[in-house]
Enzyme design. Structure first.
Site, PDB file in Angstrom:
ATOM      1  N   GLY A  82      -1.862  -6.241 -11.844  1.00 45.84           N
ATOM      2  CA  GLY A  82      -0.530  -5.399 -12.234  1.00 45.84           C
ATOM      3  C   GLY A  82      -0.487  -4.271 -13.439  1.00 45.84           C
ATOM      4  O   GLY A  82       0.393  -4.020 -13.669  1.00 45.84           O
ATOM      5  N   HIS A 143      -9.942  -3.486 -19.336  1.00 49.89           N
ATOM      6  CA  HIS A 143     -10.234  -5.094 -18.707  1.00 49.89           C
ATOM      7  C   HIS A 143     -11.337  -5.849 -19.397  1.00 49.89           C
ATOM      8  O   HIS A 143     -11.658  -6.722 -18.925  1.00 49.89           O
ATOM      9  CB  HIS A 143     -11.003  -4.732 -17.065  1.00 49.89           C
ATOM     10  CG  HIS A 143     -10.047  -4.028 -16.295  1.00 49.89           C
ATOM     11  ND1 HIS A 143      -8.608  -4.678 -16.022  1.00 49.89           N
ATOM     12  CD2 HIS A 143     -10.173  -3.138 -15.119  1.00 49.89           C
ATOM     13  CE1 HIS A 143      -7.869  -3.842 -15.019  1.00 49.89           C
ATOM     14  NE2 HIS A 143      -8.950  -3.101 -14.488  1.00 49.89           N
TER      15      HIS A 143
END
Ligand code: PPS
Length: 335
Positions: A82, A143
């Site tokens: 998301g 990330h």
């Protein structure tokens, strides 16, 4: 396996470094465990996570050179959780006084340009970028797992918003994403093999469980530092979650804004259908590699039922039970 990096070889600006240091770095890199992945570069095991090899140097530069400011806002996530959605929401929330619905840069730029990834563009375009001229608050994303974030992010008062998604949908989303990047089926990948890699933790920025649990632990111990969001909760009540997010990042909505429906406007602007249909998100490529359209697909909770066989599900459920059972964290896998 723990790998450490000698500071003398950690970073080398291409113009000034000695060939000897480059060679040392190449040898060190070659010595690290590697895995095949759908990305052409494969993955390298670095500090206990599988870093896409194409981003490893960028990650190292980020770790070595980034100096967080107290006002920075950093969105962290495991891929396909998301991220693109949250970037649009954070950007729109922070810049709502500056842009209207009709002139927001979201209409012409993919949200990864507005909230750039440290490891893809910030340290990919330039190994020592000048980030001092960015307007405050600076918005970034990553990330990279919590344990591998630079010290200054952990020690400053900057805030981290983490978004996670149930592993079944995350995996299926990754499978579709991979097919945009390479012809995975014809290059021999099967979904079954993908599931195996995911359950073994050998996939980009994985293992999934240590990524999620690293940020989860920090959010429970340090809730003013890390806000832990779930994709499924956003799907269920986006208005409530945007308000919660806005409070956390220091941009709460006034009563007047609430009356005017500003939160609803942001939620509509950032909805999958609205963004997916924009020309910029249908065409073009981000960071010369990722087709913009690959960031948008179905955006559903529970799409895994259309893809995973009973045996794949059994394997994934076993992993979920084993890795998350004592964590206090659970996942919603259907709507
Ligand atoms: S990435 O590559 O890590 O940035 O990908 P990420 O954005 O984390 O995940 C992509 C999935 O998120 C869905 N998506 C959205 N859902 C709801 N609303 C909005 N605005 C939105 N934008 C992207 C996207 O469709 C991917 O999920 P799947 O299940 O594949 O559809």
């Amino acid at each position: 396996m723990e790998n450490s990096l000698s500071p003398s070889v950690a970073f080398f600006p291409s113009s000034s470094v000695l060939e000897e240091q480059r060679q040392e770095f190449r040898e060190w890199l070659a010595s690290l465990p590697k895995e095949k992945s759908f990305a052409p570069s494969g993955s390298t095991l670095y500090q206990n996570f599988w870093c896409p090899t194409m981003f490893l140097e960028n990650v190292i530069s980020f770790q070595k050179h980034f100096h967080a400011h107290d006002q920075d806002i950093i969105l962290a996530s495991k891929p396909k959780s998301g991220t693109t959605w949250l970037k649009a929401i954070i950007f729109s929330t922070v810049n709502r006084a500056q842009f209207t619905l009709s002139n927001t840069p979201l209409l012409t730029k993919v949200s990864h340009e507005l909230v750039p990834f440290f490891e893809v563009t910030v340290y990919g375009n330039n190994k020592i970028p000048d980030l001092t001229t960015m307007s405050t608050p600076r918005l970034f994303s990553t990330h990279v797992p919590y344990a591998s974030l630079p010290k200054s992010i952990k020690e400053s008062k900057c805030r981290i918003v983490y978004v996670c998604r149930n592993p079944l949908d995350t995996l299926v989303s990754l499978w579709h994403f991979a097919s945009h990047l390479s012809d995975i089926r014809s290059s021999g990948w099967t979904l079954e093999e993908f599931v195996g890699k995911f359950c073994d933790g050998k996939e980009g920025f994985g293992p999934f469980w240590s990524h999620v649990l690293g940020y989860w632990k920090e959010s429970t111990e340090n809730p003013e530092k890390v806000l832990f969001l779930k994709y499924e909760d956003l799907k269920e009540d986006i208005i409530y979650q945007i308000k919660r997010l806005a409070e956390f990042i220091g941009f709460p909505f006034s009563q007047e804004e609430l009356r005017q429906g500003v939160v609803e406007d942001i939620s509509k602007l950032c909805s999958l259908n609205a963004l997916k249909d924009l020309e910029v998100n249908k065409n073009g490529t981000h960071a010369s590699f990722f087709p913009n359209k690959s960031f948008y697909r179905k955006g559903e909770v529970g799409d895994w039922v259309n893809h995973l066989s009973p045996s794949m599900l059994e394997r994934l459920n076993k992993m979920i039970e084993e890795k998350f059972k004592d964590s206090g964290l659970s996942f919603k896998v259907s709507c």
